[in-house]
Motif scaffolding. Structure first.
Motif, PDB file in Angstrom:
ATOM      1  N   GLU A  68       0.854  -1.184   0.000  1.00 19.05           N
ATOM      2  CA  GLU A  68       0.000   0.000   0.000  1.00 19.05           C
ATOM      3  C   GLU A  68       0.890   1.234   0.000  1.00 19.05           C
ATOM      4  O   GLU A  68       1.995   1.203   0.542  1.00 19.05           O
ATOM      5  CB  GLU A  68      -0.882   0.065   1.253  1.00 19.05           C
ATOM      6  N   ALA A  69       0.375   2.312  -0.593  1.00 16.93           N
ATOM      7  CA  ALA A  69       1.148   3.553  -0.610  1.00 16.93           C
ATOM      8  C   ALA A  69       0.209   4.752  -0.603  1.00 16.93           C
ATOM      9  O   ALA A  69      -0.877   4.704  -1.176  1.00 16.93           O
ATOM     10  CB  ALA A  69       2.044   3.597  -1.841  1.00 16.93           C
ATOM     11  N   ALA A  70       0.664   5.812   0.044  1.00 19.35           N
ATOM     12  CA  ALA A  70      -0.058   7.083   0.034  1.00 19.35           C
ATOM     13  C   ALA A  70       0.978   8.191  -0.093  1.00 19.35           C
ATOM     14  O   ALA A  70       1.911   8.272   0.704  1.00 19.35           O
ATOM     15  CB  ALA A  70      -0.873   7.255   1.306  1.00 19.35           C
ATOM     16  N   VAL A  71       0.819   9.015  -1.105  1.00 17.88           N
ATOM     17  CA  VAL A  71       1.726  10.132  -1.334  1.00 17.88           C
ATOM     18  C   VAL A  71       1.045  11.401  -0.839  1.00 17.88           C
ATOM     19  O   VAL A  71      -0.107  11.666  -1.183  1.00 17.88           O
ATOM     20  CB  VAL A  71       2.104  10.232  -2.828  1.00 17.88           C
ATOM     21  N   VAL A  72       1.769  12.156  -0.020  1.00 17.11           N
ATOM     22  CA  VAL A  72       1.210  13.355   0.612  1.00 17.11           C
ATOM     23  C   VAL A  72       2.194  14.521   0.514  1.00 17.11           C
ATOM     24  O   VAL A  72       3.390  14.323   0.299  1.00 17.11           O
ATOM     25  CB  VAL A  72       0.866  13.103   2.102  1.00 17.11           C
ATOM     26  N   ALA A  73       1.661  15.718   0.691  1.00 17.39           N
ATOM     27  CA  ALA A  73       2.492  16.919   0.719  1.00 17.39           C
ATOM     28  C   ALA A  73       3.038  17.133   2.125  1.00 17.39           C
ATOM     29  O   ALA A  73       2.331  16.940   3.112  1.00 17.39           O
ATOM     30  CB  ALA A  73       1.671  18.131   0.297  1.00 17.39           C
ATOM     31  N   ILE A  74       4.294  17.530   2.170  1.00 17.35           N
ATOM     32  CA  ILE A  74       4.933  17.912   3.424  1.00 17.35           C
ATOM     33  C   ILE A  74       5.337  19.374   3.271  1.00 17.35           C
ATOM     34  O   ILE A  74       5.993  19.728   2.289  1.00 17.35           O
ATOM     35  CB  ILE A  74       6.187  17.049   3.700  1.00 17.35           C
ATOM     36  N   PRO A  75       4.942  20.242   4.183  1.00 20.62           N
ATOM     37  CA  PRO A  75       5.328  21.655   4.063  1.00 20.62           C
ATOM     38  C   PRO A  75       6.853  21.808   3.956  1.00 20.62           C
ATOM     39  O   PRO A  75       7.605  21.108   4.639  1.00 20.62           O
ATOM     40  CB  PRO A  75       4.807  22.292   5.352  1.00 20.62           C
ATOM     41  N   HIS A  76       7.284  22.688   3.065  1.00 20.94           N
ATOM     42  CA  HIS A  76       8.715  22.937   2.869  1.00 20.94           C
ATOM     43  C   HIS A  76       8.945  24.450   2.829  1.00 20.94           C
ATOM     44  O   HIS A  76       8.224  25.157   2.123  1.00 20.94           O
ATOM     45  CB  HIS A  76       9.181  22.285   1.566  1.00 20.94           C
ATOM     46  N   PRO A  77       9.945  24.956   3.551  1.00 20.11           N
ATOM     47  CA  PRO A  77      10.132  26.403   3.651  1.00 20.11           C
ATOM     48  C   PRO A  77      10.497  27.099   2.334  1.00 20.11           C
ATOM     49  O   PRO A  77      10.146  28.264   2.140  1.00 20.11           O
ATOM     50  CB  PRO A  77      11.258  26.553   4.683  1.00 20.11           C
ATOM     51  N   GLU A  78      11.174  26.423   1.423  1.00 23.57           N
ATOM     52  CA  GLU A  78      11.591  27.053   0.172  1.00 23.57           C
ATOM     53  C   GLU A  78      10.754  26.618  -1.022  1.00 23.57           C
ATOM     54  O   GLU A  78      10.445  27.415  -1.898  1.00 23.57           O
ATOM     55  CB  GLU A  78      13.069  26.755  -0.093  1.00 23.57           C
ATOM     56  N   LEU A  79      10.400  25.350  -1.080  1.00 26.62           N
ATOM     57  CA  LEU A  79       9.669  24.812  -2.228  1.00 26.62           C
ATOM     58  C   LEU A  79       8.158  24.937  -2.089  1.00 26.62           C
ATOM     59  O   LEU A  79       7.427  24.714  -3.046  1.00 26.62           O
ATOM     60  CB  LEU A  79      10.029  23.340  -2.441  1.00 26.62           C
ATOM     61  N   GLY A  80       7.698  25.249  -0.903  1.00 21.97           N
ATOM     62  CA  GLY A  80       6.256  25.291  -0.641  1.00 21.97           C
ATOM     63  C   GLY A  80       5.771  23.952  -0.134  1.00 21.97           C
ATOM     64  O   GLY A  80       5.271  23.836   0.971  1.00 21.97           O
ATOM     65  N   GLU A  81       5.950  22.918  -0.958  1.00 19.16           N
ATOM     66  CA  GLU A  81       5.586  21.560  -0.538  1.00 19.16           C
ATOM     67  C   GLU A  81       6.647  20.590  -1.031  1.00 19.16           C
ATOM     68  O   GLU A  81       7.234  20.767  -2.093  1.00 19.16           O
ATOM     69  CB  GLU A  81       4.225  21.152  -1.122  1.00 19.16           C
ATOM     70  N   GLU A  82       6.867  19.576  -0.228  1.00 11.71           N
ATOM     71  CA  GLU A  82       7.757  18.476  -0.595  1.00 11.71           C
ATOM     72  C   GLU A  82       6.911  17.222  -0.705  1.00 11.71           C
ATOM     73  O   GLU A  82       5.809  17.150  -0.165  1.00 11.71           O
ATOM     74  CB  GLU A  82       8.848  18.305   0.466  1.00 11.71           C
ATOM     75  N   ILE A  83       7.419  16.228  -1.396  1.00 18.23           N
ATOM     76  CA  ILE A  83       6.670  14.997  -1.627  1.00 18.23           C
ATOM     77  C   ILE A  83       7.101  13.942  -0.615  1.00 18.23           C
ATOM     78  O   ILE A  83       8.290  13.670  -0.455  1.00 18.23           O
ATOM     79  CB  ILE A  83       6.902  14.485  -3.058  1.00 18.23           C
ATOM     80  N   GLY A  84       6.118  13.369   0.066  1.00 19.27           N
ATOM     81  CA  GLY A  84       6.367  12.299   1.015  1.00 19.27           C
ATOM     82  C   GLY A  84       5.524  11.092   0.672  1.00 19.27           C
ATOM     83  O   GLY A  84       4.460  11.226   0.068  1.00 19.27           O
TER      84      GLY A  84
END
Length: 142
Positions: A68-84
């Motif tokens: 199973e997998a779930a891809v979510v946004a992680i807040p990032h100070p420079e990029l806005g969002e990072e991929i997790g």
């Protein structure tokens, strides 16, 4: 549909001009066929680039150890969002190995920089994975 029962604000947001906005994102191919690619609310914008979680999840599911997998946004100070990516495994695998597996199969800006293993992913009553309920561990935050 006339609206959501007892929820005028939600109705106004979903039906701003008489047309129901589902929040689905689609693409049209050269032959004029439409394909649903994801939901607008789940779109990740990483440094100005759009990343559709479903696309990355499909690649994660190709890894033999991922059940199973779930891809979510992680807040990032420079990029806005990072991929997790939260993954449940059916065989032994290292998060770095899974990250590199995806990295080799998608554009450079799309692969998850953070991958963590969970016993299982949160699901609704129908068994659908609930991305909004995925908990990002403190060590995976930017």
């Amino acid at each position: 549909m006339r609206g959501y029962h007892g929820l005028p604000a939600a109705t106004a947001e979903a039906i701003p001009d008489g047309w129901f906005r589902t929040g689905d994102l689609a693409r049209k191919d050269a032959d004029g066929y439409y394909f649903l690619v994801d939901r607008k609310k789940e779109l990740i914008i990483r440094g100005g680039f759009n990343v559709y979680p479903r696309e990355i999840e499909e690649v994660l599911h190709q890894h033999p150890a991922v059940s199973e997998a779930a891809v979510v946004a992680i807040p990032h100070p420079e990029l806005g969002e990072e991929i997790g990516a939260a993954v449940a495994l059916c065989a032994d695998a290292d998060p770095a190995e899974i990250r590199e597996f995806v990295r080799a199969r998608v554009a450079a800006y799309k692969y998850p920089r953070r991958v963590w293993v969970v016993d299982e992913l949160p699901k609704g009553p129908t068994g659908k994975i609930l991305r909004r309920d995925v908990v990002v561990p403190a060590g995976a935050r930017s």
